[in-house]
Write a protein that holds these residues in place. Structure first.
Motif, PDB file in Angstrom:
ATOM      1  N   SER A  22       0.826  -1.206   0.000  1.00 46.57           N
ATOM      2  CA  SER A  22       0.000   0.000   0.000  1.00 46.57           C
ATOM      3  C   SER A  22       0.863   1.260   0.000  1.00 46.57           C
ATOM      4  CB  SER A  22      -0.921   0.014   1.226  1.00 46.57           C
ATOM      5  OG  SER A  22      -1.843  -1.044   1.158  1.00 46.57           O
ATOM      6  N   VAL A  23       1.928   1.257   0.760  1.00 53.02           N
ATOM      7  CA  VAL A  23       2.843   2.402   0.801  1.00 53.02           C
ATOM      8  C   VAL A  23       3.501   2.591  -0.560  1.00 53.02           C
ATOM      9  CG1 VAL A  23       5.030   3.234   1.778  1.00 53.02           C
ATOM     10  CG2 VAL A  23       3.268   2.314   3.283  1.00 53.02           C
ATOM     11  N   ASP A  24       3.935   1.498  -1.164  1.00 55.34           N
ATOM     12  CA  ASP A  24       4.557   1.587  -2.491  1.00 55.34           C
ATOM     13  C   ASP A  24       3.571   2.121  -3.521  1.00 55.34           C
ATOM     14  OD1 ASP A  24       6.896   0.581  -1.413  1.00 55.34           O
ATOM     15  OD2 ASP A  24       6.553  -1.469  -2.141  1.00 55.34           O
ATOM     16  N   GLU A  25       2.327   1.670  -3.450  1.00 57.97           N
ATOM     17  CA  GLU A  25       1.298   2.153  -4.367  1.00 57.97           C
ATOM     18  C   GLU A  25       1.046   3.646  -4.175  1.00 57.97           C
ATOM     19  OE1 GLU A  25      -3.443   1.431  -5.165  1.00 57.97           O
ATOM     20  OE2 GLU A  25      -2.253  -0.252  -4.435  1.00 57.97           O
ATOM     21  N   SER A  29       1.650   6.666  -6.872  1.00 57.31           N
ATOM     22  CA  SER A  29       0.580   7.610  -7.209  1.00 57.31           C
ATOM     23  C   SER A  29       1.027   9.052  -7.013  1.00 57.31           C
ATOM     24  CB  SER A  29      -0.665   7.336  -6.357  1.00 57.31           C
ATOM     25  OG  SER A  29      -1.201   6.081  -6.661  1.00 57.31           O
ATOM     26  N   LEU A  30       1.750   9.320  -5.928  1.00 60.88           N
ATOM     27  CA  LEU A  30       2.263  10.668  -5.681  1.00 60.88           C
ATOM     28  C   LEU A  30       3.252  11.083  -6.773  1.00 60.88           C
ATOM     29  CD1 LEU A  30       2.828  10.697  -1.819  1.00 60.88           C
ATOM     30  CD2 LEU A  30       1.159  12.032  -3.105  1.00 60.88           C
ATOM     31  N   SER A  31       4.103  10.162  -7.183  1.00 60.98           N
ATOM     32  CA  SER A  31       5.070  10.467  -8.246  1.00 60.98           C
ATOM     33  C   SER A  31       4.362  10.776  -9.557  1.00 60.98           C
ATOM     34  CB  SER A  31       6.023   9.294  -8.455  1.00 60.98           C
ATOM     35  OG  SER A  31       6.884   9.166  -7.371  1.00 60.98           O
ATOM     36  N   GLU A  32       3.349   9.988  -9.883  1.00 56.53           N
ATOM     37  CA  GLU A  32       2.599  10.216 -11.119  1.00 56.53           C
ATOM     38  C   GLU A  32       1.877  11.556 -11.085  1.00 56.53           C
ATOM     39  OE1 GLU A  32       0.008   6.878 -11.736  1.00 56.53           O
ATOM     40  OE2 GLU A  32       1.685   5.476 -11.884  1.00 56.53           O
ATOM     41  N   LEU A  33       1.285  11.888  -9.954  1.00 52.68           N
ATOM     42  CA  LEU A  33       0.582  13.155  -9.829  1.00 52.68           C
ATOM     43  C   LEU A  33       1.556  14.330  -9.926  1.00 52.68           C
ATOM     44  CD1 LEU A  33      -2.119  14.542  -9.424  1.00 52.68           C
ATOM     45  CD2 LEU A  33      -1.800  14.283  -6.951  1.00 52.68           C
ATOM     46  N   ALA A  34       2.708  14.203  -9.280  1.00 50.00           N
ATOM     47  CA  ALA A  34       3.721  15.261  -9.360  1.00 50.00           C
ATOM     48  C   ALA A  34       4.164  15.461 -10.806  1.00 50.00           C
ATOM     49  CB  ALA A  34       4.922  14.913  -8.472  1.00 50.00           C
ATOM     50  N   GLN A  35       4.332  14.369 -11.534  1.00 48.24           N
ATOM     51  CA  GLN A  35       4.735  14.480 -12.934  1.00 48.24           C
ATOM     52  C   GLN A  35       3.648  15.174 -13.760  1.00 48.24           C
ATOM     53  OE1 GLN A  35       7.658  14.001 -14.229  1.00 48.24           O
ATOM     54  NE2 GLN A  35       6.933  14.615 -16.246  1.00 48.24           N
ATOM     55  N   ALA A  60       3.863  20.243  -7.513  1.00 50.00           N
ATOM     56  CA  ALA A  60       4.725  19.116  -7.883  1.00 50.00           C
ATOM     57  C   ALA A  60       5.875  18.968  -6.891  1.00 50.00           C
ATOM     58  CB  ALA A  60       5.264  19.304  -9.292  1.00 50.00           C
ATOM     59  N   ASN A  61       6.489  20.079  -6.519  1.00 47.78           N
ATOM     60  CA  ASN A  61       7.600  20.027  -5.563  1.00 47.78           C
ATOM     61  C   ASN A  61       7.142  19.544  -4.193  1.00 47.78           C
ATOM     62  OD1 ASN A  61       9.407  20.920  -7.487  1.00 47.78           O
ATOM     63  ND2 ASN A  61       9.180  23.071  -6.925  1.00 47.78           N
ATOM     64  N   GLU A  62       5.967  19.983  -3.770  1.00 51.43           N
ATOM     65  CA  GLU A  62       5.445  19.542  -2.472  1.00 51.43           C
ATOM     66  C   GLU A  62       5.124  18.040  -2.485  1.00 51.43           C
ATOM     67  OE1 GLU A  62       4.974  21.152   0.634  1.00 51.43           O
ATOM     68  OE2 GLU A  62       6.413  22.410  -0.411  1.00 51.43           O
ATOM     69  N   LEU A  63       4.579  17.550  -3.579  1.00 48.98           N
ATOM     70  CA  LEU A  63       4.300  16.116  -3.694  1.00 48.98           C
ATOM     71  C   LEU A  63       5.591  15.327  -3.670  1.00 48.98           C
ATOM     72  CD1 LEU A  63       1.437  16.172  -6.320  1.00 48.98           C
ATOM     73  CD2 LEU A  63       1.248  15.459  -3.930  1.00 48.98           C
ATOM     74  N   ASP A  64       6.619  15.811  -4.332  1.00 53.67           N
ATOM     75  CA  ASP A  64       7.932  15.139  -4.287  1.00 53.67           C
ATOM     76  C   ASP A  64       8.471  15.109  -2.872  1.00 53.67           C
ATOM     77  OD1 ASP A  64       8.068  14.515  -7.000  1.00 53.67           O
ATOM     78  OD2 ASP A  64       9.136  16.372  -7.504  1.00 53.67           O
ATOM     79  N   ARG A  65       8.353  16.229  -2.176  1.00 50.56           N
ATOM     80  CA  ARG A  65       8.848  16.307  -0.797  1.00 50.56           C
ATOM     81  C   ARG A  65       8.102  15.324   0.101  1.00 50.56           C
ATOM     82  NH1 ARG A  65       7.556  18.720   3.755  1.00 50.56           N
ATOM     83  NH2 ARG A  65       5.771  19.823   2.901  1.00 50.56           N
ATOM     84  N   LEU A  66       6.784  15.273  -0.040  1.00 56.57           N
ATOM     85  CA  LEU A  66       5.990  14.338   0.755  1.00 56.57           C
ATOM     86  C   LEU A  66       6.351  12.892   0.425  1.00 56.57           C
ATOM     87  CD1 LEU A  66       2.483  16.028   0.609  1.00 56.57           C
ATOM     88  CD2 LEU A  66       3.933  15.742   2.631  1.00 56.57           C
TER      89      LEU A  66
END
Length: 71
Positions: A22-25, A29-35, A60-66
């Motif tokens: 679940s964490v990996d998923e 998802s966060l990486s895809e959204l940031a992209q 995008a930067n905030e999603l990467d940081r999270l």
């Protein structure tokens, strides 16, 4: 080790494996959204909408940081 302890250890391991999946998923998802936000920011900069472009870049930067474990 008793049979109960053996079953509990396996059960605990299975839960841990599911939680990691679940964490990996979530990270994917966060990486895809940031992209997607990066692409949108780029498109907005091309049409000279710098305010929205900066906002999308910030998202995008905030999603990467999270995604890297930031709070």
């Amino acid at each position: 080790m008793s049979e109960l302890e053996d079953k509990f250890g396996k059960w605990s391991w299975e839960i841990q494996k599911e939680q990691q999946a679940s964490v990996d998923e979530l990270k994917n998802s966060l990486s895809e959204l940031a992209q997607k936000y990066r692409v949108e920011a780029h498109e907005l900069s091309r049409i000279r909408d710098s305010e929205k472009s900066q906002m999308y870049s910030h998202f995008a930067n905030e999603l990467d940081r999270l995604n890297k474990g930031g709070a």
